[in-house]
Design an enzyme around this catalytic site. Structure first.
Site, PDB file in Angstrom:
ATOM      1  N   GLY A  39       0.788  -1.225   0.000  1.00  0.00           N
ATOM      2  CA  GLY A  39       0.000   0.000   0.000  1.00  0.00           C
ATOM      3  C   GLY A  39       0.817   1.270   0.000  1.00  0.00           C
ATOM      4  O   GLY A  39       0.258   2.364   0.141  1.00  0.00           O
ATOM      5  N   GLU A  67       1.821 -10.344 -10.086  1.00  0.00           N
ATOM      6  CA  GLU A  67       0.695 -10.489  -9.169  1.00  0.00           C
ATOM      7  C   GLU A  67      -0.620 -10.156  -9.860  1.00  0.00           C
ATOM      8  O   GLU A  67      -1.555 -10.955  -9.847  1.00  0.00           O
ATOM      9  CB  GLU A  67       0.878  -9.583  -7.937  1.00  0.00           C
ATOM     10  N   LYS A 212      19.942   5.421  -1.811  1.00  0.00           N
ATOM     11  CA  LYS A 212      21.245   5.575  -2.462  1.00  0.00           C
ATOM     12  C   LYS A 212      21.035   5.865  -3.938  1.00  0.00           C
ATOM     13  O   LYS A 212      19.991   5.541  -4.514  1.00  0.00           O
ATOM     14  CB  LYS A 212      22.103   4.316  -2.271  1.00  0.00           C
ATOM     15  N   GLY A 282     -12.697  39.478  13.864  1.00  0.00           N
ATOM     16  CA  GLY A 282     -12.763  39.911  12.473  1.00  0.00           C
ATOM     17  C   GLY A 282     -11.591  39.478  11.612  1.00  0.00           C
ATOM     18  O   GLY A 282     -11.333  40.095  10.574  1.00  0.00           O
ATOM     19  N   GLU A 307     -12.060  26.060   8.574  1.00  0.00           N
ATOM     20  CA  GLU A 307     -13.158  26.114   9.547  1.00  0.00           C
ATOM     21  C   GLU A 307     -14.524  26.189   8.890  1.00  0.00           C
ATOM     22  O   GLU A 307     -15.473  25.549   9.329  1.00  0.00           O
ATOM     23  CB  GLU A 307     -12.985  27.327  10.486  1.00  0.00           C
TER      24      GLU A 307
END
Length: 569
Positions: A39, A67, A212, A282, A307
């Site tokens: 993964g 695979e 490397k 503000g 937010e």
């Protein structure tokens, strides 16, 4: 960009960021090992390497999978925009699936890779491939326990790939205490790249590190990378040298009274601005006005909201007189709203990088940076923001941060430690007096320019934002209704003073008129006396003159009488 020895030929991968940290790409004509746990993105890296080579560099490639079948690979990467079936029809790539059965290997006894070489060589020659991927190498040696044979065959495989002159990627699974399961691949590979997928505090982050790279300098740090619908993007940035250019051009904050406090010109273009303050002071309104002003100049602005949703921000800003929706519709403003917990800090940084390269904004807003604390410590957030500021300054992009201050004490570290890094720092604070809560703003610092050191009352109304002078009364600074009452008192006093002055002026005018009348009366009296005196003098002179004439007449008459009367003796 990492500069490398030009004598070492390299093959560009086409993967965003990877070519930069490798100094130009992977070693040409040599094998590179991509290793990591399940993964971590090994298959996607290697597959994009093949696809980019075919579509961007006219280098056909062979992808040999041990695979996944070719059909499965095509379906899995379709979401990234890769059409493997079309590329195969055009003979730009060739997908080959090799199934290896462990029981068959055990039955034959002897094991070598000659069959693989024949099959792979045919695939390379059929499309004149320049790139090759073997995914994953563990399946080749799954039934082999003899380490000497394994080492010999592994070396033979790598040498065979070099002899064919192809740039190869070999993927390997992470082993126990070693980079790969066999522990040999990393030693015979010319380039080894480790992929890691970490989950910290339930936040997922993918990282890449070059272990490397023979014959070439390269980046040695861990670099986050992002997998999205456009493929893989690597973030090639660390703490950079402070050699970026600067601009003397000024950009408005969108609030004229704030610009007035900054020499009347605003901020420097490409600078970083921090707006900090307690909740409800503000900060978002200031950021929205800055975005609005940027879009009015026909410049682009990126707004990262942690937010509020974009629609919520747009709705709220209408109440103070600005319409951000029109800038979105015109393509000058783009929002990116998400909870900080969506990604790790490095992923947020990578997302910003990617959007900046794509949207090419002139200004960026992060509102608020304090929410990033939920996905990292203060020091980690500071490190991320340092790298972000370095990147944006190098791109000459103006950035505005908002930060929530949890205390009114300025000396405490409530600004994520970036107050010393930013070029300008605006502090908005609560001013409580006379039973009211008002806002006050002052400029903590603004590098390279003269700026006001005065506290201004920060007023938010349906007409917009403004900064007004505060009043100093007997009890200190006056704001809000106390300031208005003080202004009313001063206006009343001015009216009363004007009325008193007017009344005195009228009194003086009356006295002046009375005195003038008296003077006129005295003048008339003086003239009358003068005329009377002159009259007596004239009459006396006239009397004398008449008497003199009478005397002369009498004398003449007497003289004539003596002559005309003879014999009078």
């Amino acid at each position: 960009m990492i500069t490398s020895n030009k004598s070492l030929p390299k093959t560009e991968t086409g993967i965003t960021g990877l070519d930069e940290i490798t100094g130009g790409g992977l070693p040409a004509g040599r094998p590179t090992l991509f290793c990591g746990a399940a993964g971590s993105g090994k298959t996607l890296f290697s597959l994009e390497f093949i696809v980019k080579g075919a579509t961007e560099f006219n280098e056909p490639g062979v992808f040999m999978a041990f695979e996944e079948k070719a059909e499965e690979l095509s379906v899995n990467v379709a979401s990234l925009g890769f059409d493997l079936d079309e590329l195969q029809r055009k003979k730009l790539i060739k997908l080959d699936h090799v199934h290896i059965e462990r029981s068959e290997i055990e039955e034959t006894g002897e094991y070598d890779l000659d069959g693989l070489f024949i099959r792979l060589g045919y695939a390379i020659d059929s499309i004149r491939a320049k790139r090759v991927v073997l995914d994953t190498i563990e399946n080749l040696f799954s039934g082999l326990t003899n380490q000497s044979i394994l080492r010999a065959e592994l070396r033979r495989l790598f040498q065979w790939l070099k002899d064919k002159g192809v740039t190869a990627i070999i993927t390997g699974e992470k082993g126990e205490g070693s980079l790969t399961r066999q522990g040999l691949e990393e030693y015979v590979s010319d380039c080894v790249i480790l992929l890691d997928h970490r989950v910290t505090n339930q936040i997922s982050t993918r990282l890449l590190r070059i272990i490397k790279y023979r014959g070439s300098v390269h980046g040695t740090n861990e670099y986050p990378f992002l997998i999205d619908d456009e493929g893989i993007s690597v973030l090639p940035i660390t703490s950079l040298r402070l050699e970026h250019g600067v601009s003397s051009e000024r950009v408005s904050s969108g609030v004229p009274t704030l610009d007035k406090m900054l020499e009347g010109k605003g901020f420097y273009k490409g600078s970083s601005i921090l707006v900090s303050g307690t909740a409800g002071t503000g900060k978002t309104s200031l950021a929205a006005y800055f975005a609005h002003e940027t879009c009015l100049r026909k410049d682009r602005c990126l707004y990262f909201a942690f937010e509020e949703s974009p629609q919520q921000i747009i709705r709220n800003m209408r109440s103070i007189g600005i319409n951000l929706q029109e800038h979105v519709d015109n393509g000058y403003l783009e929002f990116n709203a998400s909870r900080p917990t969506l990604n790790g800090l490095e992923m947020h940084l990578l997302t910003i990088h990617k959007m900046v390269k794509k949207f090419k904004p002139s200004a960026i807003i992060l509102d608020p940076i304090t929410n990033l604390i939920t996905v990292g410590s203060v020091s980690e957030v500071k490190g991320m923001l340092i790298r972000l500021i370095d990147f944006l300054q190098a791109e000459q992009i103006t950035v505005m941060f908002t930060a929530l201050t949890l205390t009114t004490i300025v000396t405490e570290q409530t600004d994520e430690g970036v107050s010393s890094l930013v070029d300008a720092w605006l502090l908005v604070r609560d001013l409580e007096f006379n039973g009211e809560r008002n806002r006050g703003m002052y400029i903590m610092k603004s590098r390279g320019m003269r700026h006001s050191n005065q506290v201004r009352e920060f007023v938010i109304s349906d007409e917009g934002l403004s900064l007004v002078d505060v009043y100093l009364g007997p009890d200190g600074v006056l704001t809000g209704s106390a300031r208005e009452a003080q202004q009313l008192m001063e206006e009343t006093g001015a009216v009363l003073r004007t009325h008193a002055v007017t009344r005195k002026d009228r009194e003086i005018e009356r006295k002046r008129m009375v005195l003038q009348a008296k003077i006129e009366s005295l003048k008339e009296e003086f003239e009358s006396v003068t005329d009377e005196l002159n009259k007596s003098y004239v009459e006396e002179e006239l009397r004398k003159e008449i008497m003199e004439k009478n005397r002369e007449q009498i004398t003449q008459k007497r003289h004539h009488g003596d002559i005309n009367e003879p014999g009078s003796e």
